[in-house]
Design a protein around this motif. Structure first.
Motif, short mmCIF file in Angstrom:
data_model
loop_
_atom_site.label_atom_id
_atom_site.label_comp_id
_atom_site.label_asym_id
_atom_site.label_seq_id
_atom_site.Cartn_x
_atom_site.Cartn_y
_atom_site.Cartn_z
N ARG A 283 -13.14 -4.61 3.43
CA ARG A 283 -13.27 -3.23 2.92
C ARG A 283 -13.78 -3.20 1.49
O ARG A 283 -14.63 -2.38 1.14
CB ARG A 283 -11.94 -2.49 3.07
CG ARG A 283 -11.70 -2.04 4.50
CD ARG A 283 -10.52 -1.12 4.63
NE ARG A 283 -9.26 -1.82 4.62
CZ ARG A 283 -8.77 -2.50 5.66
NH1 ARG A 283 -9.46 -2.56 6.78
NH2 ARG A 283 -7.62 -3.11 5.59
N LEU A 284 -13.28 -4.10 0.65
CA LEU A 284 -13.73 -4.09 -0.75
C LEU A 284 -15.24 -4.32 -0.86
O LEU A 284 -15.93 -3.51 -1.48
CB LEU A 284 -12.93 -5.14 -1.54
CG LEU A 284 -12.60 -4.81 -2.98
CD1 LEU A 284 -11.96 -3.45 -3.13
CD2 LEU A 284 -11.68 -5.88 -3.56
N LEU B 99 -7.15 2.93 -4.42
CA LEU B 99 -7.46 2.08 -3.27
C LEU B 99 -6.19 1.76 -2.50
O LEU B 99 -6.16 1.77 -1.27
CB LEU B 99 -8.16 0.80 -3.71
CG LEU B 99 -9.61 0.98 -4.16
CD1 LEU B 99 -10.15 -0.34 -4.71
CD2 LEU B 99 -10.47 1.45 -3.01
N PHE C 129 -8.68 -6.34 3.53
CA PHE C 129 -9.04 -5.51 2.38
C PHE C 129 -9.99 -6.26 1.44
O PHE C 129 -11.03 -5.75 1.05
CB PHE C 129 -7.76 -5.09 1.65
CG PHE C 129 -8.02 -4.33 0.39
CD1 PHE C 129 -8.55 -3.04 0.44
CD2 PHE C 129 -7.74 -4.89 -0.84
CE1 PHE C 129 -8.80 -2.33 -0.73
CE2 PHE C 129 -7.99 -4.18 -2.02
CZ PHE C 129 -8.51 -2.91 -1.95
N LEU C 130 -9.63 -7.52 1.13
CA LEU C 130 -10.41 -8.27 0.15
C LEU C 130 -11.76 -8.73 0.69
O LEU C 130 -12.76 -8.67 0.00
CB LEU C 130 -9.61 -9.50 -0.32
CG LEU C 130 -8.38 -9.18 -1.16
CD1 LEU C 130 -7.60 -10.44 -1.47
CD2 LEU C 130 -8.81 -8.50 -2.47
N PHE D 278 -14.16 5.79 2.26
CA PHE D 278 -13.11 4.95 2.82
C PHE D 278 -12.84 5.34 4.27
O PHE D 278 -12.75 4.50 5.15
CB PHE D 278 -11.83 5.12 1.98
CG PHE D 278 -10.96 3.91 1.99
CD1 PHE D 278 -11.12 2.93 1.05
CD2 PHE D 278 -9.99 3.76 2.96
CE1 PHE D 278 -10.32 1.80 1.05
CE2 PHE D 278 -9.19 2.62 2.98
CZ PHE D 278 -9.37 1.65 2.03
N LEU E 172 -18.47 -1.59 -1.87
CA LEU E 172 -18.84 -1.88 -3.25
C LEU E 172 -19.57 -0.71 -3.90
O LEU E 172 -19.27 -0.31 -5.02
CB LEU E 172 -19.70 -3.14 -3.32
CG LEU E 172 -20.20 -3.49 -4.73
CD1 LEU E 172 -19.04 -3.88 -5.62
CD2 LEU E 172 -21.23 -4.60 -4.71
N SER F 100 0.82 -1.20 0.00
CA SER F 100 0.00 0.00 0.00
C SER F 100 0.86 1.26 0.00
O SER F 100 0.52 2.26 -0.62
CB SER F 100 -0.96 -0.01 1.18
OG SER F 100 -0.27 -0.12 2.39
N SER G 36 -6.84 0.78 -8.78
CA SER G 36 -5.88 0.05 -7.95
C SER G 36 -4.99 1.03 -7.21
O SER G 36 -4.70 0.86 -6.02
CB SER G 36 -5.00 -0.86 -8.80
OG SER G 36 -5.71 -1.35 -9.89
N GLU H 71 -5.46 2.67 1.36
CA GLU H 71 -5.12 1.63 2.33
C GLU H 71 -3.90 2.05 3.15
O GLU H 71 -3.74 1.64 4.30
CB GLU H 71 -4.79 0.32 1.61
CG GLU H 71 -5.97 -0.58 1.35
CD GLU H 71 -6.47 -1.26 2.61
OE1 GLU H 71 -5.72 -1.98 3.24
OE2 GLU H 71 -7.64 -1.04 2.96
N ILE I 28 -17.34 2.29 -4.57
CA ILE I 28 -16.33 1.95 -5.58
C ILE I 28 -16.98 1.90 -6.97
O ILE I 28 -16.43 2.43 -7.95
CB ILE I 28 -15.65 0.61 -5.25
CG1 ILE I 28 -14.72 0.80 -4.04
CG2 ILE I 28 -14.86 0.09 -6.43
CD1 ILE I 28 -14.09 -0.47 -3.53
#
Lengths: 557, 210
Positions: free
Chosen positions: A469-470, A376, A465-466, A443, A474, A6, A373, A380, A477
């Motif tokens: 947070r992702l 984000l 994160f996966l 965020f 949604l 990050s 990418s 992070e 984003i």
């Protein structure tokens, strides 16, 4: 110290925000000093500046850019403020605000074409009031489009900048502590609008200062709106610079670089003036607040509704005009609607439209994927520092026409002449800031205790994160992807410069048609451009509703 | 075998100014209570233990689990479970998904599902795995949150005023449920509260912060 992924993304983002502007400025200064590698035109620096200032009409061009830019920024800010003062906090406002983002998405070019179709002497407005009111049975001989004062261009800019400033103001409300402030001033007996202006606006303005500066700088140097709605004899300085840069006579290249510096100086002077204006207005506000005068603010509420409705109608009616013209057969002047319909334009341009549209969308998607990418990743890395906030606005405040030619020269030296890759890189410079702007708040608004709990459950930062947070983000984003795609689709100057004519997008094609004047074809391209930018918004709205249809907690609280 | 959680002059500072300092030993299977008014730094102490102190705060002193010093470990390797006042179930996951998230990796899919179902049954929520957490009552959410943290097999449990949002009747019910589970698993447990009734129900040592 080890570099976590990050942190790496964070520094890459910093590099991509600051680097291109810096490289572009160096390139433009070198160009103005006539040090363009490989271009030996041998014009001494003094002669370059002399040639710039003695160019026919240059004084008018400079004044025009200065005045239209200031006017457009002033009207946009004033309208946004009145709308917020008179309307924010009501239920209808909450409902209306979800339409703002799509309004923001409509590319400048499509909006400008739409407005041209409305206000032209033979446009929809004239048709609506003719002949019964005006007696016109032929389009009146008025210079409305491209009027020498640039008012049509100002209108085109305002319609697009207003939703941007409104969105920025709405986003600033929580940090400005708008709701508690309003509770206090209304209890003190101030009407909503006056209370908002005196108590909330100063705090909101402090938050949106950089976006306002970006609007000012953009309005002074916009190319697409100027090409469609702006005066031509002489045009605004940005257009003059472009002509120099594109002239087959290579000796004019140095003029283009010098002109780019003139444009930058113009923006800087305007920013200084604006800053002085801020101080004056703040003084005025203080004395107004100290006077203690109350007022109902009814007038402001009505003005707010009218302003919001007018700008909304302008944009929607403009897009409708584009759509109608694209399928119009015979449509003689005073008729409000076409007499016959025709699919000629769509039949003959359809294949090319689909092809160009697909290429435009693919380019936008690729640029957004990379930018997302990066955005984000750097979010992070932790709460953004102040200097990142300033960097975000750097590419938005330094005029495109100032640093893009220099950036192009810099890309040339590393072997990226023209083509899809340099176009994508240039789009990235503008898409990345918007993604950071749109994503930072959601965020940072995630409850920090989720992070604590997840760590307590033993989830590594990557899994947090996966898995958390992702998916939790949604909706924002998806919204950010839509904004980013709209920004990419709307880019004209970067596409033109870096594409070298070999990377056509809906936007460059539409503007290439602008001078041709076939309304039916312009209608089709303008509409396609707007639709390409709007379609991702429809998806962005639908996606979270489908994915989280069984998760009530994802929609409130 | 469970080990005690030991704080040795753990001192939290904002900038250079220390604002709270504490030494204690939370024995396994016992509930140690940290009492103090709001603003006394209770939550900061818990954040220091979990390794999630916000920017601007720093901690000195030692945080030990048995003989292992936790201070050097990143938050997610400390295996310190925590319950907050709000259940903070992840809204995008089902009840079962929330529980499975903390479950250590490994085992077949049906084994993992079995452990989730068993955990739900332990707190009277048989068959709730597929439910949307947003459709649960406050007491049910609190119980899911408890089982989520226990399934992750923490080495110590922190309770940050976890009963504050519950009404009186539910409060004592959930309180004894949490305490019983923590004791039964022999977890060193640190309760932070400003409510003397919580401290009394905990039945362990009480440390007051000014």
């Amino acid at each position: 110290m080890t570099l976590s992924p990050s942190r790496l993304f964070f520094w890459l983002t910093v590099l991509l925000l600051g680097g291109p502007v810096l490289a572009g400025l160096i390139g433009v200064v070198a160009g103005a000093l006539d040090h363009v590698p490989g271009l030996q035109t041998a014009m001494p620096a003094g002669d370059v500046w002399g040639a710039v200032w003695s160019w026919p009409g240059i004084g008018r061009s400079v004044t025009l850019s200065f005045w239209t830019g200031l006017l457009a920024a002033l009207i946009s800010l004033a309208s946004a403020t009145i709308i917020m003062a008179g309307w924010s906090g009501t239920r209808s406002f909450t409902r209306a605000r979800q339409w703002l983002a799509p309004f923001l998405a409509v590319p400048h070019a499509a909006a400008a074409f739409g407005i041209a179709f409305l206000i032209a002497p033979s446009g929809w407005i004239a048709r609506a009031i003719s002949p019964w009111l005006t007696g016109w049975d032929r389009p009146p001989d008025l210079l409305i489009l491209g009027d020498p004062l640039g008012l049509a261009m100002v209108l085109g800019l305002v319609v697009k900048e207003l939703p941007f400033l409104l969105l920025m103001m709405i986003a600033a409300l929580p940090q400005a502590k708008a709701a508690p402030s309003m509770a206090v001033v209304t209890a003190l007996g101030y009407g909503c609008a006056r209370g908002w202006l005196l108590a909330v606006f100063p705090a909101v303005y402090r938050q949106i200062r950089l976006p306002v500066y970006a609007v000012l700088a953009y309005s002074m140097s916009a190319v697409d709106a100027a090409l469609i709605l702006g005066p031509t004899t002489p045009p605004p300085i940005a257009i003059v610079i472009l002509r120099w840069a594109a002239d087959p006579d290579l000796s004019l290249r140095a003029l283009a670089s010098a002109g780019a510096l003139v444009q930058l100086g113009l923006v800087l002077v305007a920013l200084v003036l604006w800053r002085l204006g801020e101080i004056a207005v703040a003084q005025l506000g203080h004395s107004l607040a100290e006077s203690g005068q109350r007022g109902s603010g009814r007038a402001a509420e009505i003005a707010a509704a009218k302003l919001a409705a007018t700008s909304g109608i302008f944009l929607i009616a403009g897009l409708s005009a584009l759509a109608l013209w694209s399928v119009a057969g015979a449509w003689p002047f005073p008729a409000f609607l076409p007499e016959t319909s025709s699919s000629r334009v769509w039949a003959s341009h359809g294949a090319r439209l689909v092809e160009t549209g697909a290429a435009t969308l693919f380019l936008a998607f690729a640029v957004v994927a990379v930018s997302l990418s990066l955005a984000l990743g750097s979010l992070e890395a932790g709460p953004s520092r102040r200097f990142l906030t300033a960097l975000i606005y750097l590419p938005l405040i330094v005029p495109q026409v100032t640093f893009l030619p220099g950036l192009q020269a810099a890309l040339l030296t590393i072997g990226l002449g023209s083509g899809a890759l340099p176009v994508g890189l240039m789009h990235l410079v503008f898409v990345l800031p918007y993604l950071l702007l749109v994503l930072a708040d959601p965020f940072n608004a995630l409850d920090p205790r989720y992070r604590t709990i997840a760590a307590g459950l033993g989830l590594s930062p990557a899994r947090q994160f996966l898995r958390l947070r992702l998916p939790l983000l949604l909706a924002p984003i998806a919204g950010a992807v839509a904004v980013g795609m709209a920004v990419s689709i709307g880019q004209y100057l970067p596409t033109l410069l870096a594409g070298g004519g070999r990377v056509p997008t809906l936007t460059t094609e539409a503007l290439a048609l602008a001078t041709g004047g076939d309304r039916r074809v312009i209608g089709a391209y303008g509409l396609a451009q707007a639709m390409a930018a709007l379609a991702p918004f429809a998806l962005a709205l639908a996606l979270p509703r489908i994915v989280w249809r069984n998760r009530r907690g994802m929609f409130h609280g | 075998m469970a080990e005690p959680l030991i704080l040795k002059t753990l001192t939290i500072s904002a900038g250079v100014a220390p604002f709270v300092s504490v030494s204690l030993t939370a024995a396994p299977g016992e509930i140690t209570t940290l009492m103090g008014p709001s603003g006394s730094g209770k939550s900061s102490i818990l954040a220091a233990i979990t390794g999630t102190l916000p920017d601007g705060l720093s901690a000195t002193g030692d945080i030990l689990l048995g003989t292992q010093n936790l201070s050097a470990l990143p938050a997610w390797k400390r295996r310190i479970g925590i319950l907050f006042q709000d259940d903070l179930l992840f809204p995008h996951l089902s009840v079962g998904g929330n529980l499975a998230l903390g479950l250590a990796p490994g085992g077949t899919r049906s084994e993992r599902r079995g452990r989730v179902e068993q955990a739900l049954a332990e707190v009277g929520l048989e068959g709730f795995a597929a439910r949307d957490p947003a459709t649960l009552s406050g007491g049910q959410k609190a119980r899911v949150a408890l089982m989520r943290v226990l399934l992750s097999e923490p080495r110590a449990l922190l309770l940050d005023e976890p009963f504050g949002s519950l009404d009186a009747e539910l409060r004592s019910q959930i309180r004894s449920l949490v305490f019983n589970h923590a004791k039964a698993r022999g977890l060193p447990t640190l309760l932070v509260t400003h409510d003397p009734q919580d401290a009394e129900a905990a039945g362990g040592p009480v440390i007051s912060l000014r």
